[in-house]
Design a protein around this motif. Structure first.
Motif, PDB file in Angstrom:
ATOM      1  N   ALA A  33      25.563  43.078  39.085  1.00  0.00           N
ATOM      2  CA  ALA A  33      25.445  42.085  40.156  1.00  0.00           C
ATOM      3  C   ALA A  33      26.470  40.964  40.020  1.00  0.00           C
ATOM      4  O   ALA A  33      26.748  40.261  40.997  1.00  0.00           O
ATOM      5  N   ASP A  34      27.040  40.795  38.837  1.00  0.00           N
ATOM      6  CA  ASP A  34      28.021  39.727  38.635  1.00  0.00           C
ATOM      7  C   ASP A  34      29.215  39.859  39.573  1.00  0.00           C
ATOM      8  O   ASP A  34      29.794  38.867  40.003  1.00  0.00           O
ATOM      9  N   ILE A  35      29.585  41.096  39.898  1.00  0.00           N
ATOM     10  CA  ILE A  35      30.761  41.308  40.745  1.00  0.00           C
ATOM     11  C   ILE A  35      30.492  40.865  42.182  1.00  0.00           C
ATOM     12  O   ILE A  35      31.404  40.660  42.971  1.00  0.00           O
ATOM     13  N   THR A  92      28.442  38.103  42.755  1.00  0.00           N
ATOM     14  CA  THR A  92      27.937  36.728  42.725  1.00  0.00           C
ATOM     15  C   THR A  92      28.906  35.694  42.182  1.00  0.00           C
ATOM     16  O   THR A  92      28.627  34.505  42.271  1.00  0.00           O
ATOM     17  N   LYS A  93      30.039  36.116  41.644  1.00  0.00           N
ATOM     18  CA  LYS A  93      30.953  35.132  41.067  1.00  0.00           C
ATOM     19  C   LYS A  93      32.358  35.721  40.924  1.00  0.00           C
ATOM     20  O   LYS A  93      32.513  36.946  40.819  1.00  0.00           O
ATOM     21  N   PRO A  94      33.384  34.879  40.896  1.00  0.00           N
ATOM     22  CA  PRO A  94      34.730  35.357  40.601  1.00  0.00           C
ATOM     23  C   PRO A  94      34.807  35.756  39.128  1.00  0.00           C
ATOM     24  O   PRO A  94      34.249  35.069  38.272  1.00  0.00           O
ATOM     25  N   LEU A  95      35.471  36.853  38.823  1.00  0.00           N
ATOM     26  CA  LEU A  95      35.532  37.351  37.462  1.00  0.00           C
ATOM     27  C   LEU A  95      36.973  37.506  37.003  1.00  0.00           C
ATOM     28  O   LEU A  95      37.887  37.686  37.815  1.00  0.00           O
ATOM     29  N   GLY A  96      37.160  37.445  35.674  1.00  0.00           N
ATOM     30  CA  GLY A  96      38.464  37.700  35.102  1.00  0.00           C
ATOM     31  C   GLY A  96      38.846  39.165  35.269  1.00  0.00           C
ATOM     32  O   GLY A  96      37.996  40.023  35.527  1.00  0.00           O
ATOM     33  N   GLU A  97      40.109  39.478  35.088  1.00  0.00           N
ATOM     34  CA  GLU A  97      40.612  40.826  35.350  1.00  0.00           C
ATOM     35  C   GLU A  97      39.892  41.894  34.532  1.00  0.00           C
ATOM     36  O   GLU A  97      39.470  42.927  35.067  1.00  0.00           O
ATOM     37  N   GLU A  98      39.715  41.675  33.234  1.00  0.00           N
ATOM     38  CA  GLU A  98      39.094  42.683  32.373  1.00  0.00           C
ATOM     39  C   GLU A  98      37.654  42.978  32.806  1.00  0.00           C
ATOM     40  O   GLU A  98      37.269  44.139  32.980  1.00  0.00           O
ATOM     41  N   CYS A 124      37.514  44.653  36.456  1.00  0.00           N
ATOM     42  CA  CYS A 124      37.883  46.073  36.490  1.00  0.00           C
ATOM     43  C   CYS A 124      36.818  46.942  35.813  1.00  0.00           C
ATOM     44  O   CYS A 124      36.547  48.064  36.260  1.00  0.00           O
ATOM     45  N   ARG A 125      36.188  46.424  34.772  1.00  0.00           N
ATOM     46  CA  ARG A 125      35.152  47.197  34.077  1.00  0.00           C
ATOM     47  C   ARG A 125      33.933  47.380  34.977  1.00  0.00           C
ATOM     48  O   ARG A 125      33.388  48.486  35.084  1.00  0.00           O
ATOM     49  N   LEU A 126      33.496  46.317  35.641  1.00  0.00           N
ATOM     50  CA  LEU A 126      32.342  46.426  36.531  1.00  0.00           C
ATOM     51  C   LEU A 126      32.672  47.244  37.779  1.00  0.00           C
ATOM     52  O   LEU A 126      31.815  47.935  38.323  1.00  0.00           O
ATOM     53  N   LYS A 142      31.707  54.185  40.716  1.00  0.00           N
ATOM     54  CA  LYS A 142      32.295  55.520  40.819  1.00  0.00           C
ATOM     55  C   LYS A 142      33.536  55.466  41.713  1.00  0.00           C
ATOM     56  O   LYS A 142      33.799  56.352  42.530  1.00  0.00           O
ATOM     57  N   ILE A 143      34.309  54.381  41.545  1.00  0.00           N
ATOM     58  CA  ILE A 143      35.499  54.213  42.360  1.00  0.00           C
ATOM     59  C   ILE A 143      36.606  55.105  41.828  1.00  0.00           C
ATOM     60  O   ILE A 143      36.800  55.257  40.629  1.00  0.00           O
ATOM     61  N   GLY A 144      37.369  55.684  42.731  1.00  0.00           N
ATOM     62  CA  GLY A 144      38.482  56.527  42.347  1.00  0.00           C
ATOM     63  C   GLY A 144      39.747  56.084  43.068  1.00  0.00           C
ATOM     64  O   GLY A 144      39.746  55.091  43.787  1.00  0.00           O
ATOM     65  N   VAL A 145      40.813  56.839  42.896  1.00  0.00           N
ATOM     66  CA  VAL A 145      42.079  56.537  43.539  1.00  0.00           C
ATOM     67  C   VAL A 145      42.496  57.748  44.359  1.00  0.00           C
ATOM     68  O   VAL A 145      42.411  58.888  43.889  1.00  0.00           O
ATOM     69  N   SER A 146      42.936  57.524  45.580  1.00  0.00           N
ATOM     70  CA  SER A 146      43.141  58.614  46.523  1.00  0.00           C
ATOM     71  C   SER A 146      44.229  59.592  46.079  1.00  0.00           C
ATOM     72  O   SER A 146      44.228  60.743  46.489  1.00  0.00           O
TER      73      SER A 146
END
Length: 285
Positions: free
Chosen positions: A259-261, A263-269, A272-274, A279-283
């Motif tokens: 849920a953090d993703i 509810t708040k701005p997050l650092g890059e690491e 990307c982990r969350l 189950k995100i992929g790249v086309s």
């Protein structure tokens, strides 16, 4: 469907209302890469400098009453286009919805935040949702009350104010704010369980993951503590559904709080982990 409707088969579905669908041996991949690139071109951001997150961790957006106004029509068009993109890009949901709050009187600071989202899309145009073959349906609830669920009262250090839609209540501790947010999450879970039941999918006790141990204990304890008696009775239905077995309050480590993703701005690491939880992929893969 052909028995009920006049239909013609024109081959495998690969494009629909801005969504691109790839059906491969291992599953189905849905993305909006073309829509994303057209969006960047439309708002003259095709040559912008890419960035790895949609929002800075130290960014704070407010009404900015004294800020310089920008064109409402353009701003609203950008927000509307981005909201449609969130259907396959939950990673931009928080930042887009936050910027959408200021459509009535957008200022330069708000436009800058929207342009950062577009710069992030420039960096990740081909991200989408991957549905692997044979995947089983599992309903989980993640509850968090940071930023979007409650805000620290700047006028007083004695409490936290928590808002839901246009109504608000007061919690005297973070645990109680988390508890109230968990109640709202429980209501959504019950709605989703009923919706799935209409499709013949029966869900048992749904795990509700909360990263606040005290809030989980309040939900499990049937005794009305004096410290929580000021909380409106309508929030205590969370305990009832825990007792019935409709949900199960479960602890989750803060670093795994999905849920953090939202509810708040997050650092890059962390971001990307969350993001990988979806189950995100790249086309191009």
């Amino acid at each position: 469907m052909s028995r009920e409707f006049e239909m013609s088969m024109i081959g495998e579905l690969n494009f629909f209302l801005g969504f691109q669908i790839k059906q491969v041996k291992g599953g189905i991949f849905i993305h909006q890469e073309k829509y994303c690139r057209d969006l960047l071109k439309k708002f003259k951001m095709g040559d912008c400098k890419p960035i790895s997150t949609p929002m800075s961790t130290n960014e704070h957006l407010d009404a900015d009453v004294d800020g310089k106004p920008v064109d409402q029509s353009t701003y609203r068009s950008m927000i509307g286009s981005l909201l449609y993109l969130t259907a396959s890009r939950p990673d931009i949901m928080f930042s887009v919805c936050l910027c959408a709050r200021f459509q009535a009187a957008p200022k330069e600071s708000h436009l800058t935040a929207v342009k950062r989202i577009l710069r992030y899309l420039k960096h990740t145009p081909s991200i989408g949702l991957w549905y692997p073959e044979g995947a089983k349906l599992e309903l989980l609830g993640y509850s968090d009350s940071d930023f979007a669920g409650y805000r620290v009262d700047r006028k007083s250090t004695s409490g936290v104010s928590w808002s839901s839609k246009k109504q608000s209540c007061v919690a005297l501790s973070t645990a109680e704010a988390e508890y109230i947010a968990a109640g709202a999450c429980c209501a959504q879970i019950l709605y989703m369980k009923q919706s799935l039941l209409d499709f013949g999918v029966v869900c048992g006790s749904v795990p509700l993951l909360c990263d606040n141990e005290s809030a989980a204990k309040i939900a499990k304890n049937p005794v009305q503590h004096s410290r929580t008696k000021h909380i409106d009775i309508r929030h205590h239905f969370l305990r009832d559904h825990e007792a019935k077995g409709d949900i199960t309050i479960t602890g989750v480590r803060s670093e795994e709080q999905l849920a953090d993703i939202f509810t708040k701005p997050l650092g890059e690491e962390t971001f990307c982990r969350l993001r990988n939880f979806f189950k995100i992929g790249v086309s191009r893969v």
